[in-house]
Design a protein around this motif. Structure first.
Motif, short mmCIF file in Angstrom:
data_model
loop_
_atom_site.label_atom_id
_atom_site.label_comp_id
_atom_site.label_asym_id
_atom_site.label_seq_id
_atom_site.Cartn_x
_atom_site.Cartn_y
_atom_site.Cartn_z
N ARG A 242 43.30 47.77 24.41
CA ARG A 242 43.17 49.02 25.41
C ARG A 242 42.67 48.53 26.85
NH1 ARG A 242 38.85 47.70 25.21
NH2 ARG A 242 37.02 48.55 24.05
N SER A 243 42.84 49.15 27.86
CA SER A 243 42.54 48.83 29.25
C SER A 243 41.11 49.21 29.52
CB SER A 243 43.43 48.97 30.20
OG SER A 243 44.74 48.58 29.99
N GLY B 217 46.19 45.54 41.59
CA GLY B 217 45.27 46.14 42.52
C GLY B 217 45.31 45.13 43.96
N LYS C 255 45.18 54.98 24.57
CA LYS C 255 46.39 55.57 24.96
C LYS C 255 47.54 55.24 24.01
CE LYS C 255 46.19 56.63 29.61
NZ LYS C 255 46.75 55.75 30.37
N ARG D 297 47.63 46.50 46.40
CA ARG D 297 47.35 47.57 47.15
C ARG D 297 46.37 47.05 48.44
NH1 ARG D 297 47.40 49.89 41.82
NH2 ARG D 297 45.38 49.23 41.44
N HIS E 9 39.31 50.43 32.66
CA HIS E 9 39.82 50.32 33.86
C HIS E 9 38.55 50.13 34.83
CE1 HIS E 9 43.81 52.03 32.66
NE2 HIS E 9 43.03 52.54 31.79
N LEU F 250 41.51 44.11 31.99
CA LEU F 250 42.07 45.01 32.61
C LEU F 250 43.36 44.19 33.23
CD1 LEU F 250 42.93 47.79 33.94
CD2 LEU F 250 41.61 46.84 35.83
N ILE F 251 44.66 44.37 33.11
CA ILE F 251 45.76 44.06 33.89
C ILE F 251 45.62 44.86 35.11
CG2 ILE F 251 47.97 43.29 33.94
CD1 ILE F 251 48.05 43.47 30.86
N THR F 252 45.96 44.03 36.26
CA THR F 252 45.97 45.08 37.45
C THR F 252 46.74 44.29 38.45
OG1 THR F 252 44.90 46.03 39.42
CG2 THR F 252 43.66 44.32 38.23
N ILE G 66 49.70 39.08 39.67
CA ILE G 66 48.94 39.89 38.82
C ILE G 66 47.53 39.45 38.33
CG2 ILE G 66 49.56 38.88 36.59
CD1 ILE G 66 49.66 42.65 37.04
N TYR H 156 38.75 46.09 41.59
CA TYR H 156 37.86 45.96 40.32
C TYR H 156 37.13 44.84 40.23
CZ TYR H 156 41.59 49.45 39.16
OH TYR H 156 42.23 50.49 39.01
N ARG I 138 51.65 55.01 22.97
CA ARG I 138 53.12 54.48 23.57
C ARG I 138 54.32 55.50 23.07
NH1 ARG I 138 49.50 52.20 25.91
NH2 ARG I 138 49.68 49.90 26.26
C1 FMN Z 1 51.48 45.46 35.76
C2 FMN Z 1 50.34 46.27 35.42
C3 FMN Z 1 49.28 46.88 36.42
C4 FMN Z 1 48.38 47.83 36.24
N1 FMN Z 1 47.49 47.92 37.11
C5 FMN Z 1 46.42 48.70 36.81
C6 FMN Z 1 45.58 49.08 37.96
O1 FMN Z 1 45.58 48.62 38.90
N2 FMN Z 1 44.56 49.69 37.45
C7 FMN Z 1 44.29 50.31 36.15
O2 FMN Z 1 43.26 51.06 35.86
N3 FMN Z 1 45.05 50.06 35.17
C8 FMN Z 1 46.15 49.23 35.46
N4 FMN Z 1 47.22 48.74 34.49
C9 FMN Z 1 46.62 49.38 32.89
C10 FMN Z 1 47.41 50.59 32.80
O3 FMN Z 1 47.21 51.60 33.28
C11 FMN Z 1 47.41 50.73 31.23
O4 FMN Z 1 48.01 49.51 30.58
C12 FMN Z 1 48.17 51.77 30.64
O5 FMN Z 1 47.73 52.94 31.06
C13 FMN Z 1 47.95 52.02 29.16
O6 FMN Z 1 46.80 51.86 28.78
P1 FMN Z 1 46.17 50.86 27.69
O7 FMN Z 1 46.36 49.49 28.30
O8 FMN Z 1 44.73 51.29 27.65
O9 FMN Z 1 46.86 51.21 26.43
C14 FMN Z 1 48.10 47.96 34.64
C15 FMN Z 1 49.08 47.63 33.91
C16 FMN Z 1 50.03 46.75 34.05
C17 FMN Z 1 50.76 46.09 32.94
#
Ligand code: FMN
Length: 272
Positions: free
Chosen positions: A31-32, A147, A186, A150, A34, A143-145, A171, A83, A188
């Motif tokens: 899980r991410s 950002g 979260k 932006r 954030h 966290l994959i972002t 990325i 972040y 799916r």
């Molecule tokens: C390409 C990509 C970009 C994302 N960018 C952000 C981001 O900028 N900020 C953020 O809080 N989460 C980001 N996420 C995480 C997603 O919000 C998160 O994977 C999704 O809500 C599902 O939640 P989980 O990973 O906790 O299961 C990103 C995920 C992906 C795959």
């Protein structure tokens, strides 16, 4: 107080988990975080294991057409991607290494076109996801972002000293330990909504209603927010299309971020 329904759910989950192997357990536990990472740093040896796993990922034509920039300065992370954690791995589609090698050996090389970009993107994204799984196996969260996209490309290229051509920052994986456990995981969409066996089947009304209901299911928590009803929307997806996606542009003339992306891709040579 825990009610009977949640007790049964926990039991079901425990039973399901008991039947899966260690790798699947790690994938299921992802899980991410954030951006809510603690100040605790990950060790150098863990970082190198994560990177080694990441670059072990399958890649097109054995070219590994990406570069990874490792950032450990938290202020710089904040400035670049919005972040911060212990480390950030910035994955760029990158053909500069292959180009330099070609020149070194007296060959011609050019792969900067939309196919090269897509292939490089696939290599980079797969390597990035491997880093996420490897990190989790070591007890490190991520966290994959996107950002970085932006902020502003000029700033990103300048701060990271990225080559102007044949390179595009794609990325970031932020790594670290969470300050606190996220309030929930979260969900799916169910398998039947996203997988087509044998042939593609467009969604019919029943399927569409099923998907709307899954997004509305506050046990599954698939969407970005939980309080769309308080915001005056009937369904989560109503909130999503109206509030999150905004109104689509009336014309297809590139402007704002789309224009910035197009211009950067042109500069990098991937878009003619
Ligand atoms: C390409 C990509 C970009 C994302 N960018 C952000 C981001 O900028 N900020 C953020 O809080 N989460 C980001 N996420 C995480 C997603 O919000 C998160 O994977 C999704 O809500 C599902 O939640 P989980 O990973 O906790 O299961 C990103 C995920 C992906 C795959």
């Amino acid at each position: 107080m825990i009610n009977e329904k949640s007790k049964t759910k926990v039991k079901e989950k425990t039973r399901k988990n008991a039947n899966i192997n260690a790798t699947l357990k790690i994938i299921n536990s992802l899980r991410s975080i954030h951006g809510n990472f603690s100040p605790k740093d990950i060790s150098e040896s863990h970082l190198l294991q994560i990177i080694d796993a990441s670059i072990k990922t399958a890649n097109s034509s054995a070219r590994q057409c990406y570069s990874i920039i490792v950032i450990d300065d938290r202020e710089q992370m904040q400035e670049l991607i919005g972040y911060q954690g212990s480390r950030a791995l910035i994955y760029c589609v990158d053909f500069n290494r292959l180009r330099a090698l070609a020149k070194h050996l007296g060959h011609e090389f050019s792969n900067e076109d939309i196919i090269g970009f897509i292939t490089g993107t696939m290599d980079a994204m797969l390597a990035a996801q491997t880093a996420v799984i490897a990190a989790k196996s070591l007890g490190i969260d991520s966290l994959i972002t996107n950002g970085m996209h932006r902020t502003n490309f000029t700033k990103v290229y300048e701060l990271l000293h990225l080559p102007e051509t044949s390179c595009f920052p794609l990325i970031t994986i932020v790594l670290g330990y969470p300050k606190a456990e996220p309030p929930h995981k979260k969900g799916r969409l169910s398998r039947e909504f996203v997988v087509h066996f044998g042939k593609y089947t467009p969604p019919d009304t029943t399927t569409l209603e099923g998907i709307v209901a899954e997004y509305d299911d506050n046990q599954k928590r698939i969407g970005l927010i939980d309080n769309w009803e308080q915001e005056g929307f009937r369904h989560y997806l109503d909130w999503f299309y109206v509030k999150w996606m905004g109104n689509p542009p009336a014309t297809k003339v590139p402007e704002g971020k789309i224009l910035e992306f197009q211009e950067q891709l042109k500069k990098s040579g991937f878009w003619w």
